[in-house]
Design a protein around this motif. Sequence first.
Motif, PDB file in Angstrom:
ATOM      1  N   ILE A  86      -7.881   9.955   1.011  1.00 22.41           N
ATOM      2  CA  ILE A  86      -6.760   9.525   1.849  1.00 22.41           C
ATOM      3  C   ILE A  86      -6.784  10.265   3.184  1.00 22.41           C
ATOM      4  O   ILE A  86      -6.595   9.669   4.242  1.00 22.41           O
ATOM      5  CB  ILE A  86      -5.412   9.739   1.123  1.00 22.41           C
ATOM      6  CG1 ILE A  86      -5.336   8.919  -0.160  1.00 22.41           C
ATOM      7  CG2 ILE A  86      -4.239   9.435   2.039  1.00 22.41           C
ATOM      8  CD1 ILE A  86      -5.455   7.418   0.036  1.00 22.41           C
ATOM      9  N   GLU A 130      -7.219   8.530   6.907  1.00 20.72           N
ATOM     10  CA  GLU A 130      -6.284   8.801   8.001  1.00 20.72           C
ATOM     11  C   GLU A 130      -7.007   9.381   9.212  1.00 20.72           C
ATOM     12  O   GLU A 130      -6.739   8.998  10.354  1.00 20.72           O
ATOM     13  CB  GLU A 130      -5.175   9.741   7.529  1.00 20.72           C
ATOM     14  CG  GLU A 130      -4.219   9.096   6.553  1.00 20.72           C
ATOM     15  CD  GLU A 130      -3.270  10.080   5.897  1.00 20.72           C
ATOM     16  OE1 GLU A 130      -3.488  11.309   6.006  1.00 20.72           O
ATOM     17  OE2 GLU A 130      -2.306   9.617   5.267  1.00 20.72           O
ATOM     18  N   LEU A 181       0.800  -1.226   0.000  1.00 19.33           N
ATOM     19  CA  LEU A 181       0.000   0.000   0.000  1.00 19.33           C
ATOM     20  C   LEU A 181       0.833   1.277   0.000  1.00 19.33           C
ATOM     21  O   LEU A 181       0.332   2.337  -0.369  1.00 19.33           O
ATOM     22  CB  LEU A 181      -0.925   0.024   1.214  1.00 19.33           C
ATOM     23  CG  LEU A 181      -2.111  -0.927   1.182  1.00 19.33           C
ATOM     24  CD1 LEU A 181      -2.869  -0.853   2.501  1.00 19.33           C
ATOM     25  CD2 LEU A 181      -3.026  -0.609   0.015  1.00 19.33           C
ATOM     26  N   SER A 213      -1.382  10.713  -1.756  1.00 18.87           N
ATOM     27  CA  SER A 213      -1.396  11.438  -0.482  1.00 18.87           C
ATOM     28  C   SER A 213      -1.893  12.874  -0.684  1.00 18.87           C
ATOM     29  O   SER A 213      -1.617  13.506  -1.693  1.00 18.87           O
ATOM     30  CB  SER A 213      -0.005  11.443   0.151  1.00 18.87           C
ATOM     31  OG  SER A 213       0.794  12.437  -0.398  1.00 18.87           O
ATOM     32  N   TRP A 227      -0.389   4.732  -1.504  1.00 20.82           N
ATOM     33  CA  TRP A 227      -0.666   5.789  -0.522  1.00 20.82           C
ATOM     34  C   TRP A 227       0.126   7.053  -0.853  1.00 20.82           C
ATOM     35  O   TRP A 227      -0.417   8.161  -0.813  1.00 20.82           O
ATOM     36  CB  TRP A 227      -0.301   5.296   0.875  1.00 20.82           C
ATOM     37  CG  TRP A 227      -1.090   5.965   1.958  1.00 20.82           C
ATOM     38  CD1 TRP A 227      -0.693   6.998   2.738  1.00 20.82           C
ATOM     39  CD2 TRP A 227      -2.404   5.636   2.361  1.00 20.82           C
ATOM     40  NE1 TRP A 227      -1.681   7.337   3.613  1.00 20.82           N
ATOM     41  CE2 TRP A 227      -2.741   6.510   3.407  1.00 20.82           C
ATOM     42  CE3 TRP A 227      -3.334   4.692   1.956  1.00 20.82           C
ATOM     43  CZ2 TRP A 227      -3.973   6.470   4.047  1.00 20.82           C
ATOM     44  CZ3 TRP A 227      -4.553   4.646   2.595  1.00 20.82           C
ATOM     45  CH2 TRP A 227      -4.851   5.532   3.621  1.00 20.82           C
ATOM     46  N   SER A 228       1.411   6.894  -1.185  1.00 23.00           N
ATOM     47  CA  SER A 228       2.233   8.074  -1.479  1.00 23.00           C
ATOM     48  C   SER A 228       1.799   8.737  -2.789  1.00 23.00           C
ATOM     49  O   SER A 228       1.870   9.955  -2.920  1.00 23.00           O
ATOM     50  CB  SER A 228       3.711   7.710  -1.529  1.00 23.00           C
ATOM     51  OG  SER A 228       3.981   6.849  -2.613  1.00 23.00           O
TER      52      SER A 228
END
Length: 174
Positions: free
Chosen positions: A109, A113, A96, A104, A100-101
Motif C-alpha cells: 500500500i 501511494e 476500495l 494501510s 485500503w483502510s
Amino acid sequence: MNLRLLGDLLAVFAPLSFLTVGGGQSVVADIHRQSVGVHRWMSDAQFLDLFALSRITPGPGSLLVTLVGWQVAGLWGALAASAAIFLPSSVLVYGLARVWSRYSGRPLIRAIESGLAPVAAGMILAASCTVLRAAEGGVWAWSVAALSTLVLMWTRVNPLLMLALGGAVFLAVI
C-alpha cells in the motif's frame, strides 16, 4: 436532446474519471485533446474560457467537464458529463476504501501511494503545458511560467505576487 452527443460525452469522460489521480486538474490535457482536437466541440479559445471559468468558481477541479458538457449539449450535456467524471471513480473509491483502510501501512500500500505521487505530478504538469500551449502566449508565457515555478518551489513568496508580476510582464510586452 441529442443522444449521440450525450453518448460521446459519456464515452469520453467516464474513462477519464479513473485517471483523476491528484484531482481533476490531472486530466485537463486529455479533456483539451478530446474537446478541441478529437471531437472538435470547441476552439482553443473557447476551451481556455471554460478552463478559466472553472478555476474562478468554487467547486471541484473537474468542474471543467461540466462546462464542456454544457457547451456541447446544454443542461443534459452538463449532467451527462458530470455523471461520467464523478460516478465511476466515486464508486471505485467507495469500494476500495474498506480494503485500503484494512491494509494501510503495509509495504504494498505504501509503494502504491508513493508511486501515484509522481504520476499525479506528471499529469498536472501535462495539464499546465496544455493550457500554456492553447493560450498561445509564446516564449513570454513559457518563461513567466517556468520562472514562477522555480521561485515558488524555492521561496515562500506569495503566489498572488507572482500572478501580479506575471500580469505586469504581459502588460509591458503587449
